[in-house]
Scaffold this active site. Structure first.
Site, PDB file in Angstrom:
ATOM      1  N   GLU A  68      17.871   4.955  14.706  1.00  0.00           N
ATOM      2  CA  GLU A  68      19.156   4.366  15.044  1.00  0.00           C
ATOM      3  C   GLU A  68      19.440   4.550  16.533  1.00  0.00           C
ATOM      4  OE1 GLU A  68      21.744   4.492  10.930  1.00  0.00           O
ATOM      5  OE2 GLU A  68      21.904   6.228  12.263  1.00  0.00           O
TER       6      GLU A  68
ATOM      7  N   CYS B 202      23.145   4.706  23.725  1.00  0.00           N
ATOM      8  CA  CYS B 202      22.709   6.023  23.259  1.00  0.00           C
ATOM      9  C   CYS B 202      21.373   5.835  22.545  1.00  0.00           C
ATOM     10  CB  CYS B 202      23.746   6.632  22.326  1.00  0.00           C
ATOM     11  SG  CYS B 202      23.285   8.281  21.705  1.00  0.00           S
TER      12      CYS B 202
ATOM     13  N   CYS C  19      13.816  14.878  13.772  1.00  0.00           N
ATOM     14  CA  CYS C  19      13.898  15.909  14.812  1.00  0.00           C
ATOM     15  C   CYS C  19      13.429  17.241  14.230  1.00  0.00           C
ATOM     16  CB  CYS C  19      15.329  16.049  15.320  1.00  0.00           C
ATOM     17  SG  CYS C  19      15.498  17.218  16.694  1.00  0.00           S
TER      18      CYS C  19
ATOM     19  N   CYS D 242      18.991  21.649  13.946  1.00  0.00           N
ATOM     20  CA  CYS D 242      20.375  22.046  14.195  1.00  0.00           C
ATOM     21  C   CYS D 242      21.216  21.803  12.939  1.00  0.00           C
ATOM     22  CB  CYS D 242      20.944  21.273  15.377  1.00  0.00           C
ATOM     23  SG  CYS D 242      20.073  21.597  16.930  1.00  0.00           S
TER      24      CYS D 242
ATOM     25  N   CYS E  46      23.761  18.729  12.643  1.00  0.00           N
ATOM     26  CA  CYS E  46      23.284  17.394  13.003  1.00  0.00           C
ATOM     27  C   CYS E  46      22.616  16.702  11.820  1.00  0.00           C
ATOM     28  CB  CYS E  46      22.296  17.508  14.162  1.00  0.00           C
ATOM     29  SG  CYS E  46      21.626  15.928  14.715  1.00  0.00           S
TER      30      CYS E  46
ATOM     31  N   GLU F  16      14.618  15.438  19.962  1.00  0.00           N
ATOM     32  CA  GLU F  16      14.689  16.273  21.169  1.00  0.00           C
ATOM     33  C   GLU F  16      13.789  15.633  22.223  1.00  0.00           C
ATOM     34  OE1 GLU F  16      14.720  18.234  24.228  1.00  0.00           O
ATOM     35  OE2 GLU F  16      16.080  19.129  22.753  1.00  0.00           O
TER      36      GLU F  16
ATOM     37  N   SER G 117      19.663  14.434  27.357  1.00  0.00           N
ATOM     38  CA  SER G 117      20.264  15.606  26.732  1.00  0.00           C
ATOM     39  C   SER G 117      19.190  16.418  26.011  1.00  0.00           C
ATOM     40  CB  SER G 117      21.341  15.175  25.723  1.00  0.00           C
ATOM     41  OG  SER G 117      21.856  16.288  25.039  1.00  0.00           O
TER      42      SER G 117
ATOM     43  N   SER H 207      22.419  20.784  25.690  1.00  0.00           N
ATOM     44  CA  SER H 207      23.122  20.986  24.425  1.00  0.00           C
ATOM     45  C   SER H 207      23.192  22.482  24.143  1.00  0.00           C
ATOM     46  CB  SER H 207      22.384  20.263  23.286  1.00  0.00           C
ATOM     47  OG  SER H 207      22.409  18.868  23.485  1.00  0.00           O
TER      48      SER H 207
ATOM     49  N   CYS I 115      28.523  11.413  17.653  1.00  0.00           N
ATOM     50  CA  CYS I 115      27.593  12.494  17.968  1.00  0.00           C
ATOM     51  C   CYS I 115      27.211  13.288  16.719  1.00  0.00           C
ATOM     52  CB  CYS I 115      28.246  13.427  18.987  1.00  0.00           C
ATOM     53  SG  CYS I 115      27.197  14.790  19.506  1.00  0.00           S
TER      54      CYS I 115
END
Length: 350
Positions: free
Chosen positions: A90, A103, A110, A114, A117, A163, A194, A216, A335
């Protein structure tokens, strides 16, 4: 077969020369790819028929497939993009006052894990190629063109799925292509990457000058950070800050630290004071992000009063601290909400 949008300019030039053509032909093809958004080699009318024929045998042009588009009430647009191997990612178009910000994702899934997330719930599947990353820009730009949107896609943030520094080589190729003056021609001031922090590449990226860097952080102590960001255990906070101290900054430039406020987890006054102490060692500004509720995750959004109190402690100690305005939450585009669940019959989109 080679996907032409996977190639840097110099790689394209090498391909053109290998086909027996002069190097300057690469500039013509490059402009068709990036300035004109061409998706068919046969349509490159100022390129000789002989070169077009040879190129078509050696390469093609493959953009990500737009599987679904969802539009938020606030104008945010989320794309579900299908990749050539059946995976999906996405990316998001965010409306600003006089432009759009894209974005972008860098990985399918990932590996950082986290806890706050949605992407982390997917786990890591694979890195995205330069063409897949750049293809997000092409798709978003074409969408705006098709709608007759007067505002342009002007800023890019690599803050989507993945990441970025764990896909470093492809990221650098992507950034180089974005900067090419005969291509998309993005200024480094308009590109932000980021990262949670990857030791072997953090300083290298900071020294390239290809982008601005956003870190982050999300917690003021190593113990707290590891609890909500397991992947951060590989680079302790003290080491992270020391690496960041070595990144060359212009006189008025600061490092941006992103801090996601989670109710009862990292939003106390004591957390704010500890954050001030941590960041006193670098030239820092803080971008506070209010958590967006995500199904399946245990965290809650702090109250506006708690957000204000946290921000005021930072400002009172001399830190620049802003609160990011969340956009696209109603379509899970804010986010931490990107998941790319391609086969989701209950989500029929817009």
């Amino acid at each position: 077969m080679t996907n032409l949008i996977d190639l840097t300019f110099h790689e394209l030039e090498t391909l053109i020369v290998s086909l027996g053509e002069p190097p300057y032909r690469a500039r013509q093809v490059w402009q068709w790819l990036w300035q004109k958004g061409c998706r068919d080699i046969a349509l490159m009318t100022d390129v000789s028929k002989a070169l077009r024929a040879k190129l078509a045998e050696a390469a093609d042009i493959v953009w990500p497939e737009v599987v679904r588009v969802r539009e938020s009430e606030d104008g945010t647009v989320k794309f579900l993009l299908g990749l050539a191997d059946g995976e999906a990612v996405e990316c998001v178009l965010i409306p600003e006052k006089d432009h759009y910000t894209g974005c972008l994702s860098t990985q399918v899934g990932c590996a950082m894990g986290c806890g706050f997330c949605a992407t982390g719930m997917l786990g890591f599947k694979r890195n995205m190629t330069p063409g897949e990353m750049l293809g997000q820009v092409l798709v978003a730009r074409q969408y705006l063109l098709n709608k007759g949107e007067p505002l342009a896609l002007r800023n890019l943030v690599f803050m989507g799925m993945g990441e970025p520094l764990l896909n470093y080589e492809n990221l650098i190729k992507t950034l180089e292509s974005l900067h090419h003056p005969q291509g998309l021609d993005f200024s480094s001031r308009r590109i932000t990457v980021s990262t949670a922090g990857v030791k072997r590449h953090l300083l290298d990226l900071g020294k390239t000058g290809l982008c601005a860097l956003a870190v982050s952080l999300h917690a003021p102590t190593q113990e707290q950070r590891e609890r909500i960001m397991p992947g951060a255990a590989k680079l302790p906070l003290d080491e992270l800050i020391e690496l960041l101290r070595q990144i060359p900054l212009k006189p008025r430039e600061s490092l941006t630290f992103e801090y996601l406020l989670l109710s009862g987890v990292n939003d106390a006054d004591a957390d704010a004071r500890e954050l001030v102490r941590l960041l006193s060692r670098v030239k820092a500004k803080v971008n506070l992000i209010v958590y967006n509720a995500t199904p399946g995750l245990p965290f809650r959004q702090p109250s506006p009063e708690r957000v204000f109190a946290f921000q005021e402690i930072l400002k009172a100690k001399g830190l620049v601290a802003t609160v990011r305005k969340s956009k696209g939450a109603d379509i899970a585009a804010a986010c931490g909400q990107l998941r790319a669940e391609a086969a989701c019959p209950a989500d029929d989109g817009a």
